[in-house]
Write an enzyme that holds these catalytic residues in place. Sequence first.
Site, mmCIF file in Angstrom:
data_model
loop_
_atom_site.group_PDB
_atom_site.id
_atom_site.type_symbol
_atom_site.label_atom_id
_atom_site.label_comp_id
_atom_site.label_asym_id
_atom_site.label_seq_id
_atom_site.Cartn_x
_atom_site.Cartn_y
_atom_site.Cartn_z
ATOM 1 N N GLU A 160 0.836 -1.192 0.000
ATOM 2 C CA GLU A 160 0.000 0.000 0.000
ATOM 3 C C GLU A 160 0.879 1.254 0.000
ATOM 4 O OE1 GLU A 160 -3.319 2.035 3.028
ATOM 5 O OE2 GLU A 160 -2.174 0.257 3.614
ATOM 6 N N TRP A 161 0.501 2.233 -0.794
ATOM 7 C CA TRP A 161 1.208 3.518 -0.799
ATOM 8 C C TRP A 161 0.686 4.366 0.372
ATOM 9 C CZ3 TRP A 161 5.336 5.777 -2.928
ATOM 10 C CH2 TRP A 161 5.455 7.165 -2.821
ATOM 11 N N ILE A 162 1.604 4.806 1.224
ATOM 12 C CA ILE A 162 1.245 5.627 2.387
ATOM 13 C C ILE A 162 1.774 7.035 2.163
ATOM 14 C CG2 ILE A 162 1.463 5.917 4.880
ATOM 15 C CD1 ILE A 162 -0.046 3.395 4.051
ATOM 16 N N ASP A 201 13.747 -3.182 14.050
ATOM 17 C CA ASP A 201 14.685 -2.292 13.344
ATOM 18 C C ASP A 201 14.118 -0.876 13.364
ATOM 19 O OD1 ASP A 201 16.855 -1.419 11.882
ATOM 20 O OD2 ASP A 201 16.181 -2.269 9.972
#
Length: 291
Positions: free
Chosen positions: A95-97, A198
Amino acid sequence: MNVSAILRKALDEIGDRTAVIQCKNVSGGDINSSYYVQSECRSYFAKINKNVPPRFFQSEAVGLELLRKTNTVKVPNVYYVMEAENGAYSLLLLEWIEGEKTKQTAVLLGQAVAQLHQCYGPHFGLAEDNYIGWLPQKNGLYENWMDYFIECRLLPQIQLAEQKGRMPTYRRNKIEKLLASLERWLPEKCRPSLLHGDLWGGNWIAGAKGMPYLIDPSVFYGHHEFEIAFTELFGGFPAQFYEAYNEIQPLSLEYKERKELYQLFYLLVHLNLFGETYGYSVDRILQKYVG
């Protein structure tokens, strides 16, 4: 690399057969080629790489799904993983955030990470190995935090540094001394919290209305202070993050004493990834704990 063909195949596989309106290269780390992809249906973030090791993207997808299932932190949806063999390209489609930070973003991040750290498992570690950066990361299921920390975190990085010629005798001698006395600083008892693994400043982004999202995980179950120590290593997070975190998951009085010990692992990772530039920081921490 025929990016269009690779993306077309991925979109077809997930049922998006609409036309690709835009595809452009974007920044997304130094490991993969990254793209913003806009179809007539939705926008995506694609990582493509020809040289990734086995299950590299699959491990990231598994980590994102573990985090998502806690309903504590937001992560991008995973749409498709293509693990290629014989030198072909692998792909991870997410998904593009997109969004801008607000005054509340750091607070929301601190609250979310604290709630994540209250998701406990029956063992320390993880059933399967994964990666930190592009380095393989050993896992396993352990009853004891110190055993896991030594065998699955410190020792593999120490051995890799030796293979790379980055573990001179004086450094190895001090590390051996430290390993023999770790019980002085590690908690005798703690619960296995689910960790991002991380969590530095480059691995979270702001989405719509400033809502924070975690990306690029290296998940496992461990002592929650291990994660917080890393957030403080490279410039730290905003003060509001730590204030919000401590309201939900207070750090122990001993945290400051063991913080740099936990940071040692991540500095060893950077020593192995980027070279002797990080040797001084490793040596400084060894000097603090064992002289």
